[in-house]
Design a protein around this motif. Structure first.
Motif, PDB file in Angstrom:
ATOM      1  N   PRO A 145      -7.549   3.671  -6.574  1.00 12.52           N
ATOM      2  CA  PRO A 145      -7.350   5.133  -6.682  1.00 12.52           C
ATOM      3  C   PRO A 145      -5.883   5.554  -6.667  1.00 12.52           C
ATOM      4  O   PRO A 145      -5.508   6.501  -7.343  1.00 12.52           O
ATOM      5  CB  PRO A 145      -8.070   5.684  -5.439  1.00 12.52           C
ATOM      6  CG  PRO A 145      -9.044   4.636  -5.067  1.00 12.52           C
ATOM      7  CD  PRO A 145      -8.492   3.332  -5.508  1.00 12.52           C
ATOM      8  N   LEU A 146      -5.050   4.823  -5.918  1.00 13.32           N
ATOM      9  CA  LEU A 146      -3.637   5.210  -5.841  1.00 13.32           C
ATOM     10  C   LEU A 146      -2.892   4.944  -7.157  1.00 13.32           C
ATOM     11  O   LEU A 146      -1.970   5.663  -7.509  1.00 13.32           O
ATOM     12  CB  LEU A 146      -2.940   4.431  -4.723  1.00 13.32           C
ATOM     13  CG  LEU A 146      -3.137   4.983  -3.327  1.00 13.32           C
ATOM     14  CD1 LEU A 146      -2.546   4.048  -2.296  1.00 13.32           C
ATOM     15  CD2 LEU A 146      -2.494   6.356  -3.194  1.00 13.32           C
ATOM     16  N   GLU A 187      -4.202   5.105 -10.111  1.00 14.44           N
ATOM     17  CA  GLU A 187      -4.720   5.949 -11.208  1.00 14.44           C
ATOM     18  C   GLU A 187      -3.821   7.153 -11.373  1.00 14.44           C
ATOM     19  O   GLU A 187      -3.984   8.160 -10.703  1.00 14.44           O
ATOM     20  CB  GLU A 187      -6.129   6.477 -10.853  1.00 14.44           C
ATOM     21  CG  GLU A 187      -7.231   5.515 -11.100  1.00 14.44           C
ATOM     22  CD  GLU A 187      -8.549   6.086 -10.572  1.00 14.44           C
ATOM     23  OE1 GLU A 187      -8.696   7.312 -10.555  1.00 14.44           O
ATOM     24  OE2 GLU A 187      -9.390   5.288 -10.154  1.00 14.44           O
ATOM     25  N   SER A 188      -2.823   7.038 -12.188  1.00 16.93           N
ATOM     26  CA  SER A 188      -1.949   8.210 -12.370  1.00 16.93           C
ATOM     27  C   SER A 188      -1.466   8.265 -13.809  1.00 16.93           C
ATOM     28  O   SER A 188      -1.559   7.314 -14.538  1.00 16.93           O
ATOM     29  CB  SER A 188      -0.773   8.113 -11.412  1.00 16.93           C
ATOM     30  OG  SER A 188      -0.110   6.891 -11.576  1.00 16.93           O
ATOM     31  N   MET A 229      12.181   7.929  -6.437  1.00 15.42           N
ATOM     32  CA  MET A 229      12.026   8.489  -5.101  1.00 15.42           C
ATOM     33  C   MET A 229      11.685   7.415  -4.063  1.00 15.42           C
ATOM     34  O   MET A 229      11.872   7.613  -2.881  1.00 15.42           O
ATOM     35  CB  MET A 229      10.904   9.539  -5.087  1.00 15.42           C
ATOM     36  CG  MET A 229      11.129  10.718  -5.996  1.00 15.42           C
ATOM     37  SD  MET A 229      12.532  11.712  -5.504  1.00 15.42           S
ATOM     38  CE  MET A 229      11.807  12.696  -4.227  1.00 15.42           C
ATOM     39  N   SER A 234       2.844   1.798  -3.217  1.00 13.99           N
ATOM     40  CA  SER A 234       2.037   2.435  -4.252  1.00 13.99           C
ATOM     41  C   SER A 234       1.904   3.936  -3.974  1.00 13.99           C
ATOM     42  O   SER A 234       1.947   4.761  -4.886  1.00 13.99           O
ATOM     43  CB  SER A 234       0.663   1.775  -4.286  1.00 13.99           C
ATOM     44  OG  SER A 234      -0.179   2.465  -5.147  1.00 13.99           O
ATOM     45  N   LEU A 235       1.772   4.263  -2.699  1.00 13.31           N
ATOM     46  CA  LEU A 235       1.630   5.670  -2.282  1.00 13.31           C
ATOM     47  C   LEU A 235       2.915   6.454  -2.583  1.00 13.31           C
ATOM     48  O   LEU A 235       2.866   7.627  -2.953  1.00 13.31           O
ATOM     49  CB  LEU A 235       1.343   5.708  -0.777  1.00 13.31           C
ATOM     50  CG  LEU A 235       0.728   6.964  -0.187  1.00 13.31           C
ATOM     51  CD1 LEU A 235      -0.685   7.130  -0.695  1.00 13.31           C
ATOM     52  CD2 LEU A 235       0.708   6.862   1.331  1.00 13.31           C
ATOM     53  N   ALA A 236       4.044   5.782  -2.430  1.00 18.31           N
ATOM     54  CA  ALA A 236       5.337   6.458  -2.608  1.00 18.31           C
ATOM     55  C   ALA A 236       5.611   6.850  -4.049  1.00 18.31           C
ATOM     56  O   ALA A 236       6.468   7.692  -4.305  1.00 18.31           O
ATOM     57  CB  ALA A 236       6.468   5.567  -2.087  1.00 18.31           C
ATOM     58  N   GLY A 237       4.884   6.231  -4.983  1.00 22.38           N
ATOM     59  CA  GLY A 237       4.966   6.681  -6.378  1.00 22.38           C
ATOM     60  C   GLY A 237       6.201   6.235  -7.116  1.00 22.38           C
ATOM     61  O   GLY A 237       6.619   5.085  -6.987  1.00 22.38           O
ATOM     62  N   GLU A 238       6.807   7.187  -7.840  1.00 21.11           N
ATOM     63  CA  GLU A 238       7.864   6.873  -8.812  1.00 21.11           C
ATOM     64  C   GLU A 238       9.063   6.156  -8.177  1.00 21.11           C
ATOM     65  O   GLU A 238       9.424   6.420  -7.039  1.00 21.11           O
ATOM     66  CB  GLU A 238       8.361   8.148  -9.510  1.00 21.11           C
ATOM     67  CG  GLU A 238       7.433   8.644 -10.591  1.00 21.11           C
ATOM     68  CD  GLU A 238       6.155   9.235 -10.039  1.00 21.11           C
ATOM     69  OE1 GLU A 238       6.159   9.705  -8.886  1.00 21.11           O
ATOM     70  OE2 GLU A 238       5.127   9.198 -10.745  1.00 21.11           O
ATOM     71  N   LEU A 259       0.829  -1.207   0.000  1.00 18.88           N
ATOM     72  CA  LEU A 259       0.000   0.000   0.000  1.00 18.88           C
ATOM     73  C   LEU A 259       0.868   1.263   0.000  1.00 18.88           C
ATOM     74  O   LEU A 259       0.675   2.175  -0.813  1.00 18.88           O
ATOM     75  CB  LEU A 259      -0.914  -0.020   1.234  1.00 18.88           C
ATOM     76  CG  LEU A 259      -1.994   1.048   1.305  1.00 18.88           C
ATOM     77  CD1 LEU A 259      -2.904   0.997   0.100  1.00 18.88           C
ATOM     78  CD2 LEU A 259      -2.831   0.866   2.569  1.00 18.88           C
ATOM     79  N   TYR A 260       1.839   1.309   0.887  1.00 19.46           N
ATOM     80  CA  TYR A 260       2.697   2.488   0.953  1.00 19.46           C
ATOM     81  C   TYR A 260       3.671   2.556  -0.228  1.00 19.46           C
ATOM     82  O   TYR A 260       4.086   3.631  -0.640  1.00 19.46           O
ATOM     83  CB  TYR A 260       3.453   2.546   2.291  1.00 19.46           C
ATOM     84  CG  TYR A 260       2.604   3.176   3.364  1.00 19.46           C
ATOM     85  CD1 TYR A 260       2.602   4.557   3.543  1.00 19.46           C
ATOM     86  CD2 TYR A 260       1.774   2.421   4.155  1.00 19.46           C
ATOM     87  CE1 TYR A 260       1.807   5.146   4.499  1.00 19.46           C
ATOM     88  CE2 TYR A 260       0.963   2.999   5.115  1.00 19.46           C
ATOM     89  CZ  TYR A 260       0.995   4.366   5.280  1.00 19.46           C
ATOM     90  OH  TYR A 260       0.186   4.953   6.227  1.00 19.46           O
ATOM     91  N   LEU A 318      -8.161   1.049  -1.508  1.00 21.43           N
ATOM     92  CA  LEU A 318      -7.448   2.246  -1.959  1.00 21.43           C
ATOM     93  C   LEU A 318      -6.407   2.005  -3.053  1.00 21.43           C
ATOM     94  O   LEU A 318      -5.920   2.968  -3.642  1.00 21.43           O
ATOM     95  CB  LEU A 318      -6.754   2.919  -0.763  1.00 21.43           C
ATOM     96  CG  LEU A 318      -7.689   3.470   0.303  1.00 21.43           C
ATOM     97  CD1 LEU A 318      -6.905   3.945   1.513  1.00 21.43           C
ATOM     98  CD2 LEU A 318      -8.503   4.631  -0.261  1.00 21.43           C
TER      99      LEU A 318
END
Lengths: 221, 239
Positions: free
Chosen positions: A217-218, A220-221, A158, A151-155, A148-149, A214
């Motif tokens: 939604p996370l 979806e970028s 980073m 996915s939250l952390a993104g690219e 989960l995190y 979640l």
């Protein structure tokens, strides 16, 4: 959802079987952590055995972040994310699939670390049921929180530095409950581990539910 | 906006100054704690702002951003502004608590449930600020940060009830106790109340100021982008 989960878990495990990153990078890191803890504390067997519950879970926690980085790197490589979306896979299924694959790796990792702690730190386990239960439940909680995190952390560029900052404070309850359950399993007279297993169950259920809700939604970028 | 900021700025400086004067020179020392009690005009108000106002506001704005009917980038900016100010205030809460703890408990820090959960809360919101600095599309970043803010805010009730759920060195709630019967009175109670008003005003001023800076920064980026595009177009026409 479950069909997609099995599909994604199979894909991740196949990639792992071919690349062997967990085997040649994450596992050696975990074992090295145990050795470094022993170097830091000195060769006194009593002290090592006493500290073993906390050290074991710290090694598991650090290794889980490393394994999760790898798992999320698979998702971020090339056009994987777009391909998964174009295939019409259920995001909840993708989340569960990634958790299942990571869970398989984490259980193997915990088994090796547990063997290391018993052999190197001279720990005598008296209640294997509590310890194995804690390991399995904690693995579920750690995998769900990490995915989960992650996915939250993104690219990817980073994530390497950001994921530990985000996820390690969140998994503090797993560290505390896991260490207490471990202590209960080596000294049954000091109290039952059931209460701590209960905390691990709550953590695993909460993060599984949040991930299922979640992850879509996370991504979806 | 500018007028509101000026009024809030002047009011917060005046109220904090009055709180300092009352707290340091007018109120009497405590029968048990002596001069150390003066930290009570600072520490609880700082904790109030950080925990309930800043992080509560951050979580509320995050929910409002995620809710499709109320989705607006203003809520994202407001949430980020509240977290930034909240992190400063939670740091000050821990520092003032530590200063009080050294002469009272004999240590600068102890692994008490209230202290530990507060420190954890600070680290969780530091993670939020780190996440905010990850380059991403503004809407993607706003969505990720909103979810992170809600996750982190889960620790707020744990911090609040930690003194009830666990045996702690930290005293129980004096003002916001379960029966809502404050056990402090006289000039000390009024000064304590003033400290809450003063730091709440200061918080409002800082958040609005930070919010305005964020809006100006983003509109500045748009202006810069438009200017760069026009320059490239002009180059194209010239060649």
């Amino acid at each position: 959802m479950w069909r997609d989960a099995v599909l994604i878990a199979g894909r991740d495990l196949r990639i792992e079987a071919r690349s062997r990153v967990a085997l040649w990078q994450v596992l050696p890191f975990a074992v090295l952590t145990l050795l470094l803890f022993a170097f830091a504390l000195g060769p006194r067997p009593g002290l090592l055995a006493q500290s073993a519950p906390g050290l074991f879970w710290l090694a598991v926690l650090f290794s889980s972040v490393l394994a999760a980085q790898r798992s999320m790197a698979i998702e971020g490589s090339g056009a994987t994310r777009d391909s998964v979306r174009l295939l019409g896979l259920d995001p909840a299924g993708v989340f569960l699939g990634k958790v299942l694959a990571l869970l398989a790796e984490m259980v193997a990792l915990e088994a090796v670390l547990l063997g290391g702690v018993v052999l190197l730190f001279h720990v005598t386990v008296t209640s294997w049921g509590v310890l194995i239960g804690a390991c399995l439940l904690a693995a579920v909680g750690l995998c769900t929180a990490n995915v989960l995190y992650g996915s939250l952390a993104g690219e990817a560029r980073m994530r390497a530095t950001l994921l530990p900052v985000l996820v390690l404070p969140v998994v503090a309850p797993v560290l505390i409950a896991g260490s207490k359950a471990f202590s209960a399993s080596v000294a049954p007279g000091s109290g039952s581990g059931a209460r701590w297993l209960g905390i691990l169950v709550v953590f695993a259920v909460v993060y599984s539910a949040m991930g299922v809700a979640l992850y879509g939604p996370l991504e979806e970028s | 906006m500018r007028r509101t900021l000026t009024i809030l700025g002047v009011a917060s400086v005046a109220l904090v100054a009055l709180d300092v004067i009352l707290g340091l020179w007018v109120t009497p020392p405590d029968a048990d704690q002596g001069e150390l009690v003066r930290l009570v005009y600072l520490h609880p108000a700082l904790a109030w702002v950080a925990l309930y106002l800043a992080f509560g506001m951050a979580a509320l704005c995050a929910v409002l951003y995620l809710w499709p009917r109320t989705r607006s980038m203003r809520f994202d900016r407001l949430s980020a502004s509240a977290v930034e100010v909240g992190v400063v205030f939670i740091g000050l809460t821990l520092i003032t608590g530590s200063i009080w703890g050294r002469p009272t408990w004999g240590v600068w820090w102890t692994w008490d449930a209230r202290l530990t959960s507060t420190a954890l809360l600070g680290v969780l919101f530091l993670g939020y600020l780190a996440l905010r600095r990850v380059p991403a599309d503004p809407e993607v970043r706003a969505r990720r940060c909103a979810i992170a803010a809600i996750f982190a805010a889960v620790d707020v009730p744990i911090v609040h009830f930690s003194v009830v759920w666990w045996q702690t060195l930290h005293q129980g709630a004096t003002v916001l106790n379960p029966n809502l019967t404050p056990t402090i009175h006289g000039l000390m109670a009024w000064t304590l109340l003033l400290s809450f008003i003063a730091f709440t005003t200061l918080f409002a001023w800082m958040v609005l100021m930070r919010f305005q800076i964020e809006e100006l920064r983003e509109s500045g980026e748009d202006v810069e982008l438009t200017r760069a595009l026009e320059a490239r177009r002009a180059e194209g026409v010239a060649s």
